[in-house]
Design an enzyme around this catalytic site. Structure first.
Site, PDB file in Angstrom:
ATOM      1  N   GLY A   1       0.836  -1.197   0.000  1.00  9.63           N
ATOM      2  CA  GLY A   1       0.000   0.000   0.000  1.00  9.63           C
ATOM      3  C   GLY A   1       0.867   1.241   0.000  1.00  9.63           C
ATOM      4  N   CYS A   2       0.333   2.314   0.545  1.00  9.63           N
ATOM      5  CA  CYS A   2       1.065   3.589   0.593  1.00  9.63           C
ATOM      6  C   CYS A   2       2.424   3.366   1.254  1.00  9.63           C
ATOM      7  CB  CYS A   2       0.256   4.618   1.366  1.00  9.63           C
ATOM      8  SG  CYS A   2       1.128   6.175   1.611  1.00  9.63           S
ATOM      9  N   PHE A   3       3.471   3.797   0.582  1.00  9.67           N
ATOM     10  CA  PHE A   3       4.818   3.492   1.075  1.00  9.67           C
ATOM     11  C   PHE A   3       5.221   4.260   2.318  1.00  9.67           C
ATOM     12  CE2 PHE A   3       6.482   5.831  -3.028  1.00  9.67           C
ATOM     13  CZ  PHE A   3       5.940   7.038  -2.622  1.00  9.67           C
ATOM     14  N   TRP A   4       4.534   5.333   2.667  1.00  8.34           N
ATOM     15  CA  TRP A   4       4.899   6.115   3.854  1.00  8.34           C
ATOM     16  C   TRP A   4       4.825   5.279   5.120  1.00  8.34           C
ATOM     17  CZ3 TRP A   4       0.964  10.507   2.539  1.00  8.34           C
ATOM     18  CH2 TRP A   4       1.417  11.228   1.424  1.00  8.34           C
TER      19      TRP A   4
END
Length: 165
Positions: free
Chosen positions: A9-12
């Site tokens: 998912g979102c890499f953050w």
């Protein structure tokens, strides 16, 4: 040092979680296994580029094993959703393990097969060779340190105190 590329998912949030895991010495976010060289965030978001948002994890295998890293990975993702994690939906949010060595492929496949055998639902996590990797723009690196109130689909509290650096 070893490395593995994880798409969750979102890499953050994936980076924030693994950055603090004992035995991990470097993380960075980027784009992998897509259709064009040097994609931008906008190209990935609008579908011009077919890359996954990923986190590169460099680790010391004498401290943390790939199997342990995968256990943590499965803590923070929903392995059943295709092209989605949390509120993020799209091809760039697919879940995967991208490897460079055949041994890492074997460990990853065996780990997932054992987990899959315990579930009646089919996993949407792929295990594939790393075809390409491009570091994301600087403003995405360590995003949640730079933006402590930024969006994160990962529950960072799942990393227990004795597992932290």
């Amino acid at each position: 040092m070893k490395k593995i590329i994880l798409a969750g998912g979102c890499f953050w949030g994936v980076q924030a979680y693994f950055r603090d895991l004992k035995g991990v010495y470097h993380t960075e976010v980027g784009y992998a296994n897509g259709n064009k060289p040097n994609p931008t965030y906008q190209e990935v978001c609008n579908g011009v580029a077919t890359h996954a948002e990923v986190t590169l994890v460099k680790y010391d295998e004498t401290i943390v094993s790939l199997s342990t890293i995968l256990e943590h990975f499965f803590r923070i993702i929903n392995p059943y959703t295709l092209n989605r994690q949390g509120n993020d939906i799209g091809l760039q949010y697919r879940s995967g393990v991208y490897y460079e060595s055949e041994n890492d492929a074997l460990v990853s496949r065996e780990f997932i097969q054992k987990r899959q055998a315990l579930s009646e639902r089919k996993f949407a996590v792929v295990v594939e060779p790393l075809k390409n990797y491009y570091k994301a723009e600087e403003y995405h690196q360590d995003y949640l340190i730079k933006n402590p109130n930024g969006y994160c689909h990962v529950n960072l509290d799942l990393l227990k105190a004795d597992e932290r650096k």
